[in-house]
Design a protein around this motif. Structure first.
Motif, mmCIF file in Angstrom:
data_model
loop_
_atom_site.group_PDB
_atom_site.id
_atom_site.type_symbol
_atom_site.label_atom_id
_atom_site.label_comp_id
_atom_site.label_asym_id
_atom_site.label_seq_id
_atom_site.Cartn_x
_atom_site.Cartn_y
_atom_site.Cartn_z
ATOM 1 N N ALA A 70 -36.025 -3.545 -15.529
ATOM 2 C CA ALA A 70 -35.909 -4.591 -14.436
ATOM 3 C C ALA A 70 -36.973 -5.479 -14.387
ATOM 4 C CB ALA A 70 -36.505 -3.643 -13.070
ATOM 5 N N ASP A 73 -40.257 -10.335 -17.383
ATOM 6 C CA ASP A 73 -41.346 -11.238 -17.900
ATOM 7 C C ASP A 73 -41.593 -11.382 -19.548
ATOM 8 O OD1 ASP A 73 -42.296 -8.376 -16.891
ATOM 9 O OD2 ASP A 73 -44.058 -8.718 -18.165
ATOM 10 N N ARG A 88 -30.949 -8.379 -15.789
ATOM 11 C CA ARG A 88 -31.902 -7.093 -15.954
ATOM 12 C C ARG A 88 -30.762 -5.930 -15.317
ATOM 13 N NH1 ARG A 88 -34.142 -6.804 -10.239
ATOM 14 N NH2 ARG A 88 -34.280 -4.625 -10.931
ATOM 15 N N LEU A 143 -40.058 -7.553 -2.140
ATOM 16 C CA LEU A 143 -38.768 -6.747 -1.530
ATOM 17 C C LEU A 143 -37.418 -7.066 -1.975
ATOM 18 C CD1 LEU A 143 -39.920 -7.635 2.210
ATOM 19 C CD2 LEU A 143 -40.316 -5.369 1.221
ATOM 20 N N TRP A 164 -43.525 -8.569 1.940
ATOM 21 C CA TRP A 164 -43.726 -9.917 1.560
ATOM 22 C C TRP A 164 -42.677 -10.601 0.554
ATOM 23 C CZ3 TRP A 164 -46.081 -12.368 -2.653
ATOM 24 C CH2 TRP A 164 -46.467 -13.909 -2.404
ATOM 25 N N SER A 165 -42.157 -11.299 0.755
ATOM 26 C CA SER A 165 -41.173 -11.888 -0.523
ATOM 27 C C SER A 165 -41.130 -13.114 -0.318
ATOM 28 C CB SER A 165 -39.895 -11.218 -0.427
ATOM 29 O OG SER A 165 -39.306 -11.473 0.971
ATOM 30 N N HIS A 274 -47.501 3.956 -17.406
ATOM 31 C CA HIS A 274 -46.201 2.951 -16.992
ATOM 32 C C HIS A 274 -45.010 3.830 -17.013
ATOM 33 C CE1 HIS A 274 -44.416 -1.494 -17.617
ATOM 34 N NE2 HIS A 274 -43.548 -0.666 -16.913
ATOM 35 N N VAL A 275 -44.999 4.742 -16.165
ATOM 36 C CA VAL A 275 -43.907 5.730 -16.016
ATOM 37 C C VAL A 275 -43.243 5.642 -14.549
ATOM 38 C CG1 VAL A 275 -44.865 7.194 -17.682
ATOM 39 C CG2 VAL A 275 -45.613 7.576 -15.333
ATOM 40 N N ARG A 309 -36.989 -19.340 -11.848
ATOM 41 C CA ARG A 309 -37.948 -18.469 -11.087
ATOM 42 C C ARG A 309 -38.570 -17.640 -11.831
ATOM 43 N NH1 ARG A 309 -34.139 -15.387 -6.616
ATOM 44 N NH2 ARG A 309 -34.010 -14.179 -8.618
HETATM 45 P P1 NDP Z 1 -36.807 -8.150 -8.009
HETATM 46 O O1 NDP Z 1 -36.520 -9.098 -8.894
HETATM 47 O O2 NDP Z 1 -35.494 -7.221 -7.515
HETATM 48 O O3 NDP Z 1 -37.497 -8.489 -6.830
HETATM 49 C C1 NDP Z 1 -38.559 -9.165 -6.824
HETATM 50 C C2 NDP Z 1 -39.259 -9.431 -5.336
HETATM 51 O O4 NDP Z 1 -40.223 -10.161 -5.370
HETATM 52 C C3 NDP Z 1 -38.274 -10.179 -4.523
HETATM 53 O O5 NDP Z 1 -38.318 -9.854 -3.091
HETATM 54 C C4 NDP Z 1 -38.861 -11.589 -4.593
HETATM 55 O O6 NDP Z 1 -38.634 -12.293 -3.603
HETATM 56 C C5 NDP Z 1 -40.431 -11.337 -4.802
HETATM 57 N N1 NDP Z 1 -41.069 -12.496 -5.290
HETATM 58 C C6 NDP Z 1 -40.904 -12.823 -6.522
HETATM 59 N N2 NDP Z 1 -41.684 -13.831 -6.833
HETATM 60 C C7 NDP Z 1 -42.205 -14.125 -5.598
HETATM 61 C C8 NDP Z 1 -43.376 -14.927 -5.387
HETATM 62 N N3 NDP Z 1 -43.777 -15.916 -5.989
HETATM 63 N N4 NDP Z 1 -43.942 -14.834 -3.804
HETATM 64 C C9 NDP Z 1 -43.508 -14.057 -2.980
HETATM 65 N N5 NDP Z 1 -42.334 -13.039 -3.514
HETATM 66 C C10 NDP Z 1 -41.835 -13.043 -4.577
HETATM 67 O O7 NDP Z 1 -37.417 -7.065 -8.839
HETATM 68 P P2 NDP Z 1 -37.480 -5.314 -8.688
HETATM 69 O O8 NDP Z 1 -37.833 -5.065 -7.252
HETATM 70 O O9 NDP Z 1 -36.339 -4.752 -9.146
HETATM 71 O O10 NDP Z 1 -38.821 -5.123 -9.653
HETATM 72 C C11 NDP Z 1 -40.116 -5.484 -9.463
HETATM 73 C C12 NDP Z 1 -40.828 -5.311 -10.680
HETATM 74 O O11 NDP Z 1 -41.098 -3.804 -10.695
HETATM 75 C C13 NDP Z 1 -40.099 -5.782 -11.746
HETATM 76 O O12 NDP Z 1 -40.245 -7.207 -12.043
HETATM 77 C C14 NDP Z 1 -40.934 -5.164 -12.776
HETATM 78 O O13 NDP Z 1 -42.279 -6.055 -13.366
HETATM 79 C C15 NDP Z 1 -41.681 -3.721 -12.057
HETATM 80 N N6 NDP Z 1 -41.024 -2.307 -12.600
HETATM 81 C C16 NDP Z 1 -42.083 -1.499 -13.069
HETATM 82 C C17 NDP Z 1 -41.664 -0.472 -13.518
HETATM 83 C C18 NDP Z 1 -42.522 0.696 -13.673
HETATM 84 O O14 NDP Z 1 -42.198 1.628 -14.417
HETATM 85 N N7 NDP Z 1 -44.013 0.593 -13.554
HETATM 86 C C19 NDP Z 1 -40.106 -0.042 -13.475
HETATM 87 C C20 NDP Z 1 -39.247 -1.102 -13.137
HETATM 88 C C21 NDP Z 1 -39.773 -2.079 -12.693
HETATM 89 P P3 NDP Z 1 -36.908 -12.691 -3.108
HETATM 90 O O15 NDP Z 1 -36.434 -11.643 -2.551
HETATM 91 O O16 NDP Z 1 -37.174 -13.652 -2.279
HETATM 92 O O17 NDP Z 1 -36.300 -13.173 -4.566
#
Ligand code: NDP
Length: 311
Positions: A70, A73, A88, A143, A164-165, A274-275, A309
């Motif tokens: 997901a 970066d 993704r 979110l 927060w998003s 990281h799991v 973005r």
């Molecule tokens: P998404 O891209 O679906 O969602 C990202 C959320 O963050 C959205 O709600 C987005 O807002 C918000 N966001 C992004 N930038 C900003 C900002 N500058 N200000 C406010 N809100 C922001 O990602 P996922 O939910 O699928 O995944 C989130 C993260 O989890 C991944 O990017 C990854 O890094 C991490 N991850 C970690 C794992 C682990 O094993 N530890 C496994 C999988 C993922 P909006 O909805 O308005 O776009």
């Protein structure tokens, strides 16, 4: 004419399971597992996690890169992706796994489990009167697919959840905020904050010393997105001073977390390697296949990443 090919690269995922899952969805697709890539000109699609520098530049006809996870970066920082659509992965099992980790970490704090873990090590019966879950305010930063699933699960369990998003959301049972003002409100009101925003130029060190200071004294942090969303030096300081009582960390600025990092020595930190969640080939392959079909028709893939973005 040779079949269109998809190249697979990952040092951590099960390549054979992915080949089987993709072939079941798209029998005409030639799935090649790197380094066995055959004629690079036949490769139209890539499904990859952290391939070496220059990997994508070898495929002159590449049209789509699907990130095997997901968080994109790592992909956004590369210079070998030009004029290629990027997507993704997402699948219901990944959402459920993340929600289960978040639920575990939040519930562990809500039910004072670290207090009892420490008391047990001292051989002491330490009574803490339990509190109802609705009294416990949980903030979820991010979110998206994973953040919304986790926030919904927490709300369904009975916690008071604020999220927060970037853009406004309407999630039943969750108070949803946006903007800097929203961030400051979530941080200042939440006893437990869960970090699920992607790492982008905008979210690098989103939680620094100033933001951690906004949290109520003795707050708890759960970071499951990316380490660099939190300023690790400020985090260590907050955990030492008692500003933060506890942290559950699945992700770090440098992974694996180096020996000698002060986080290893802090008794109030739970570290997991990281799991928190993974993608499941049998389920996620459906979306990869659908993205391939869409790109063949000149359409956008599922879960497309917007490079401007950064997520
Ligand atoms: P998404 O891209 O679906 O969602 C990202 C959320 O963050 C959205 O709600 C987005 O807002 C918000 N966001 C992004 N930038 C900003 C900002 N500058 N200000 C406010 N809100 C922001 O990602 P996922 O939910 O699928 O995944 C989130 C993260 O989890 C991944 O990017 C990854 O890094 C991490 N991850 C970690 C794992 C682990 O094993 N530890 C496994 C999988 C993922 P909006 O909805 O308005 O776009």
């Amino acid at each position: 004419m040779s079949a269109e090919a998809l190249v697979f690269y990952s040092d951590v995922d099960n390549a054979q399971a992915w080949r089987e899952a993709l072939t079941a969805e798209l029998p005409d697709l030639d799935v090649r597992i790197a380094p066995d890539i055959g004629d690079p000109a036949a490769v139209r699609y890539a499904l990859a996690w952290a391939p070496p520098a220059g990997f994508f530049a070898r495929f002159p006809n590449l049209q789509l890169v699907v990130n095997l996870g997901a968080g994109v970066d790592g992909l956004m920082k590369r210079d070998d992706l030009v004029q290629v659509k990027v997507a993704r992965l997402n699948d219901p099992a990944m959402e459920a796994m993340m929600a289960s980790y978040v639920m575990f970490a939040v519930t562990r704090y809500a039910r004072d489990i670290p207090v009892f873990e420490r008391a047990k090590r001292r051989g002491e019966w330490e009574y803490v009167h339990p509190r109802p879950l609705f009294e416990i305010k949980v903030g979820v930063l991010g979110l998206g697919e994973l953040g919304a699933a986790s926030a919904k699960a927490l709300a369904a369990m009975g916690f008071s959840v604020t999220g927060w998003s970037r853009s406004p959301k309407d999630i039943p049972g969750v108070t949803a905020l946006t903007g800097r003002e929203g961030l400051e409100r979530v941080l200042s009101e939440s006893e437990i904050t869960v970090c699920l925003v992607p790492l982008t130029p905008d979210t690098h060190h989103l939680l620094g010393a100033a933001e951690l200071a906004l949290m109520p004294r003795g707050a708890k942090l759960v970071n499951v997105s990316r380490g660099a969303v939190v300023d690790e030096l400020a985090l260590v300081e907050a955990l030492r001073s008692g500003q933060l009582a506890e942290a559950t960390l699945d992700v770090f600025e440098t992974e694996p977390l180096p020996k000698g990092n002060p986080l290893w020595t802090l008794d109030n930190v739970l570290i997991t390697p990281h799991v928190a969640s993974i993608t499941v080939p049998a389920l996620a392959a459906r979306d990869v296949a659908e993205s391939v079909r869409r790109v063949r028709q000149g359409l956008s893939p599922l879960h497309e990443v917007d490079p401007r973005r950064g997520y």
